[in-house]
Motif scaffolding. Structure first.
Motif, PDB file in Angstrom:
ATOM      1  N   GLY A   7       0.820  -1.214   0.000  1.00  0.00           N
ATOM      2  CA  GLY A   7       0.000   0.000   0.000  1.00  0.00           C
ATOM      3  C   GLY A   7       0.847   1.254   0.000  1.00  0.00           C
ATOM      4  N   GLY A   8       1.906   1.245   0.845  1.00  0.00           N
ATOM      5  CA  GLY A   8       2.791   2.398   0.869  1.00  0.00           C
ATOM      6  C   GLY A   8       3.508   2.603  -0.442  1.00  0.00           C
ATOM      7  N   GLY A   9       3.895   1.494  -1.089  1.00  0.00           N
ATOM      8  CA  GLY A   9       4.548   1.617  -2.387  1.00  0.00           C
ATOM      9  C   GLY A   9       3.636   2.176  -3.444  1.00  0.00           C
ATOM     10  N   CYS A  10       2.357   1.764  -3.420  1.00  0.00           N
ATOM     11  CA  CYS A  10       1.385   2.286  -4.395  1.00  0.00           C
ATOM     12  C   CYS A  10       1.168   3.782  -4.188  1.00  0.00           C
ATOM     13  N   LEU A  11       1.028   4.184  -2.903  1.00  0.00           N
ATOM     14  CA  LEU A  11       0.839   5.604  -2.624  1.00  0.00           C
ATOM     15  C   LEU A  11       2.058   6.420  -3.024  1.00  0.00           C
ATOM     16  N   SER A  12       3.236   5.845  -2.778  1.00  0.00           N
ATOM     17  CA  SER A  12       4.464   6.550  -3.151  1.00  0.00           C
ATOM     18  C   SER A  12       4.576   6.700  -4.662  1.00  0.00           C
ATOM     19  N   ASN A  13       4.264   5.621  -5.385  1.00  0.00           N
ATOM     20  CA  ASN A  13       4.306   5.696  -6.853  1.00  0.00           C
ATOM     21  C   ASN A  13       3.275   6.685  -7.379  1.00  0.00           C
ATOM     22  N   TYR A  15       2.111   9.276  -5.814  1.00  0.00           N
ATOM     23  CA  TYR A  15       2.573  10.625  -5.497  1.00  0.00           C
ATOM     24  C   TYR A  15       3.673  11.073  -6.450  1.00  0.00           C
ATOM     25  N   GLN A  16       4.590  10.157  -6.757  1.00  0.00           N
ATOM     26  CA  GLN A  16       5.673  10.492  -7.674  1.00  0.00           C
ATOM     27  C   GLN A  16       5.143  10.823  -9.060  1.00  0.00           C
ATOM     28  N   ARG A  17       4.151  10.041  -9.524  1.00  0.00           N
ATOM     29  CA  ARG A  17       3.566  10.320 -10.842  1.00  0.00           C
ATOM     30  C   ARG A  17       2.725  11.588 -10.842  1.00  0.00           C
ATOM     31  N   GLY A  18       2.130  11.875  -9.692  1.00  0.00           N
ATOM     32  CA  GLY A  18       1.234  13.035  -9.638  1.00  0.00           C
ATOM     33  C   GLY A  18       1.902  14.343  -9.297  1.00  0.00           C
ATOM     34  N   LYS A  19       3.176  14.316  -8.885  1.00  0.00           N
ATOM     35  CA  LYS A  19       3.861  15.555  -8.503  1.00  0.00           C
ATOM     36  C   LYS A  19       3.872  16.606  -9.610  1.00  0.00           C
ATOM     37  N   PRO A  20       4.185  16.265 -10.865  1.00  0.00           N
ATOM     38  CA  PRO A  20       4.145  17.310 -11.909  1.00  0.00           C
ATOM     39  C   PRO A  20       2.756  17.921 -12.080  1.00  0.00           C
ATOM     40  N   TYR A  21       1.710  17.096 -11.949  1.00  0.00           N
ATOM     41  CA  TYR A  21       0.349  17.616 -12.099  1.00  0.00           C
ATOM     42  C   TYR A  21      -0.009  18.538 -10.928  1.00  0.00           C
TER      43      TYR A  21
END
Length: 343
Positions: A7-13, A15-21
């Motif tokens: 779950g933490g890995g999914c949230l981290s991924n 967040y990483q993908r959503g940072k530019p947006y």
């Protein structure tokens, strides 16, 4: 434990993908706030020339300490030849149009639609769109004569179109510069500092009243500080980082969002009137812009696919060539043995 890690890995991924947006959406809110605050300041009588000077000055003072502390060893020299090379690359980096391809057709049609939308906003106002919340606002402090508004409509639209072209050119030059000048904080400082010098020169020529430079703890100071820190130093730095990873097309794709935010905030706070021509023109501009961006996105996808395929094709050709060479070299002695007669 494993589920928590997953779950933490999914949230981290995510967040990483959503940072530019998240970064670009936040910047659009920042730009929208600048437009509203600046409008109030200018209506209060502040000179727009002086506002630009203070904006870039505060931006330089805000970002320069971080550049000096964090990029002391990373900062390359910005020589005249380097700037000239970047400028030439920006001029030569024009779009290649293959009209038979759908993505190129989308870019051409999108450009035409965008220009049509700009012309519609310039030449046609239409009826005022009555909004529910606009009718309850007190418009006594922001009312202006229709004659002044009509007189400035055309001039303002032309200036905005020119500013849009200049803003687009800045994105392109910033994207190219980031490839060679790998110190975003220092680059932002240089941009803001040069903007300060240029705006001072223009203001000294255009603004002859010494009282125009006076500023106190009021809305004028808030507009200058907000525009300088949020919409100049912070915005240039963040959009440079996003542009370095996603490109200028990704950054500019969020610009229409600011139009919507400004329209809503302006109607709420300033009781700005929204006209039918402005709405129709804005719809055309947004539709044309995203048509262009869709074409650019498809072009980016093709380049991403062609890159690995070229490597695979090259490897296959090399393997096939080596196999043919080996096969020929193995067959040559046998063939010679058959052709040479035994005495």
């Amino acid at each position: 434990m494993e589920n928590n890690k997953v779950g933490g890995g999914c949230l981290s991924n995510f967040y990483q993908r959503g940072k530019p947006y998240i970064a670009m959406i936040s910047l659009q809110f920042g730009y929208a706030g600048m437009n509203v605050i600046t409008k109030v300041s200018l209506n209060g009588g502040m000179s727009h020339y002086v506002l630009v000077v203070y904006r870039h000055a505060f931006a330089t003072l805000a970002i320069a300490p971080f550049a000096l502390l964090l990029e002391r060893k990373l900062r390359p020299k910005m020589t005249f030849m380097m700037f000239l090379q970047i400028f030439i690359l920006g001029l030569l980096g024009m779009e290649k149009v293959h009209i038979k391809k759908l993505r190129c057709q989308a870019k051409v049609i999108g450009t035409i639609v965008t220009v049509a939308g700009a012309m519609l906003m310039t030449l046609y106002k239409g009826h005022v769109i009555n909004l529910v919340w606009a009718n309850t606002n007190n418009t006594s402090n922001v009312s202006q004569s229709n004659e002044t508004s009509d007189k400035d409509w055309l001039k303002g639209s032309i200036l905005l179109i020119g500013a849009t072209f200049a803003w687009a050119s800045f994105f392109i030059l910033q994207a190219i510069t980031m490839r060679k000048y790998t110190a975003p904080l220092s680059l932002t400082t240089l941009v803001c500092f040069m903007g300060t010098l240029q705006s001072i020169a223009v203001t000294l020529v255009m603004e002859h009243k010494p009282s125009a430079w006076a500023i106190g703890f009021d809305m004028n100071l808030l507009a200058a500080v907000y525009a300088g820190i949020v919409s100049s130093s912070l915005a240039y730095y963040v959009q440079g980082l996003v542009m370095e990873k996603r490109g200028p097309v990704f950054v500019t794709a969020f610009s229409p969002l600011m139009m919507i935010i400004v329209a809503i905030m302006g109607s709420f706070i300033l009781a700005e009137k929204i006209y039918l021509g402005g709405v129709l023109g804005a719809v055309l501009i947004v539709a044309g812009l995203y048509s262009v961006l869709w074409g650019k996105y498809k072009e980016y996808q093709e380049k991403e696919i062609e890159g690995p395929l070229k490597g695979v094709v090259t490897n296959d050709i090399e393997m096939q060539t080596s196999e043919v060479v080996i096969g020929v070299s193995m067959q040559q002695p046998t063939n010679l043995a058959k052709e040479v007669p035994i005495a």
